[in-house]
Design a protein around this motif. Structure first.
Motif, PDB file in Angstrom:
ATOM      1  N   ASP A  97       0.798  -1.229   0.000  1.00  0.00           N
ATOM      2  CA  ASP A  97       0.000   0.000   0.000  1.00  0.00           C
ATOM      3  C   ASP A  97       0.829   1.276   0.000  1.00  0.00           C
ATOM      4  O   ASP A  97       0.271   2.375   0.075  1.00  0.00           O
ATOM      5  CB  ASP A  97      -0.947  -0.004   1.204  1.00  0.00           C
ATOM      6  CG  ASP A  97      -2.029  -1.067   1.078  1.00  0.00           C
ATOM      7  OD1 ASP A  97      -2.544  -1.224  -0.037  1.00  0.00           O
ATOM      8  OD2 ASP A  97      -2.330  -1.741   2.081  1.00  0.00           O
ATOM      9  N   SER A  99       2.705   4.442  -1.414  1.00  0.00           N
ATOM     10  CA  SER A  99       2.331   5.222  -2.583  1.00  0.00           C
ATOM     11  C   SER A  99       3.053   6.565  -2.556  1.00  0.00           C
ATOM     12  O   SER A  99       3.974   6.764  -1.749  1.00  0.00           O
ATOM     13  CB  SER A  99       0.809   5.429  -2.608  1.00  0.00           C
ATOM     14  OG  SER A  99       0.408   6.064  -3.805  1.00  0.00           O
ATOM     15  N   ARG A 165      -3.076  12.477  -6.570  1.00  0.00           N
ATOM     16  CA  ARG A 165      -3.298  11.754  -5.322  1.00  0.00           C
ATOM     17  C   ARG A 165      -2.920  12.646  -4.164  1.00  0.00           C
ATOM     18  O   ARG A 165      -1.860  13.269  -4.164  1.00  0.00           O
ATOM     19  CB  ARG A 165      -2.474  10.465  -5.238  1.00  0.00           C
ATOM     20  CG  ARG A 165      -2.893   9.589  -4.035  1.00  0.00           C
ATOM     21  CD  ARG A 165      -1.823   8.638  -3.563  1.00  0.00           C
ATOM     22  NE  ARG A 165      -2.330   7.701  -2.572  1.00  0.00           N
ATOM     23  CZ  ARG A 165      -2.510   7.977  -1.273  1.00  0.00           C
ATOM     24  NH1 ARG A 165      -2.231   9.191  -0.798  1.00  0.00           N
ATOM     25  NH2 ARG A 165      -2.980   7.057  -0.443  1.00  0.00           N
TER      26      ARG A 165
END
Length: 215
Positions: A97, A99, A165
């Motif tokens: 996970d 990022s 993001r």
């Protein structure tokens, strides 16, 4: 004022991060300094990092007239330009996970070689003012010889995509409950340093305002 996705520019992975407002595309391009121009040369992909400038919905690129990548890019071959700004590394509780927080833009199209002298000069001014605002009117303009050695390309921004993001990691509930690792965001910020005068400048030459205003 929204982007109109095509098969090439439709975001397929991470669709929730896609942004369709054209002003978001402009914002990413305006915030960056270097783009990566991708073009096929001799049946192989080549990626060239280069400066750029935006005027409305036109992106200007430049380089040496002797550069084969630019010659191929202006010969009707499809090209792709990408700009990425990294805002932070996202630390997660699970390796899968991890990022990054980022803003990115990808532009597809066919680049046009600018041959009109006035537009070519305009494109170079746009590019220079993007990288160094206020510099064009401060320095000597390009000579005829320099212009002849420089290729300017124009790329329309019609076919483009934007992904952004932000925020914390998206860990699985079981990893949060396990509480075995630190998680969060390590922000990344780019700042300007103090101007470093050229050693060949006369001593005491003041730094012009268009340079100091960026600090």
């Amino acid at each position: 004022m929204t982007l109109q996705p095509t098969p090439r520019s439709t975001v397929k992975r991470g669709r929730k991060r896609a942004v369709v407002e054209r002003e978001a595309l402009h914002a990413v391009l305006d915030a960056g300094l270097v783009c990566h121009l991708a073009v096929v040369v001799d049946d192989a992909p080549v990626v060239l990092p280069t400066a750029y400038g935006r005027d409305g919905d036109t992106l200007y690129l430049h380089g040496s007239t002797g550069a084969r990548t630019l010659r191929e890019a202006s010969a009707g071959m499809p090209v792709c330009v990408a700009v990425t700004l990294v805002d932070g590394v996202v630390y997660s509780r699970a390796a899968f996970d991890f990022s990054m927080n980022y803003r990115s833009a990808v532009v597809h199209g066919t680049a046009e070689r600018v041959t009109d002298p006035e537009r070519k000069l305009h494109g170079l001014r746009v590019l220079t003012e993007h990288v160094a605002p206020g510099a064009w009117d401060h320095v000597r303009p390009p000579s005829a010889k320099e212009l002849a050695a420089t290729s300017v390309l124009a790329l329309d921004l019609t076919e483009a995509s934007v992904k952004i993001r932000t925020g914390p990691p998206g860990d699985e509930d079981e990893d949060v409950a396990a509480g075995v690792a630190w998680a969060g965001v390590l922000p990344l910020r780019t700042t300007w340093g103090e101007p470093e005068p050229c050693p060949r400048l006369p001593e005491g030459t003041p730094v012009p305002e268009h340079v100091t205003t960026r600090l």
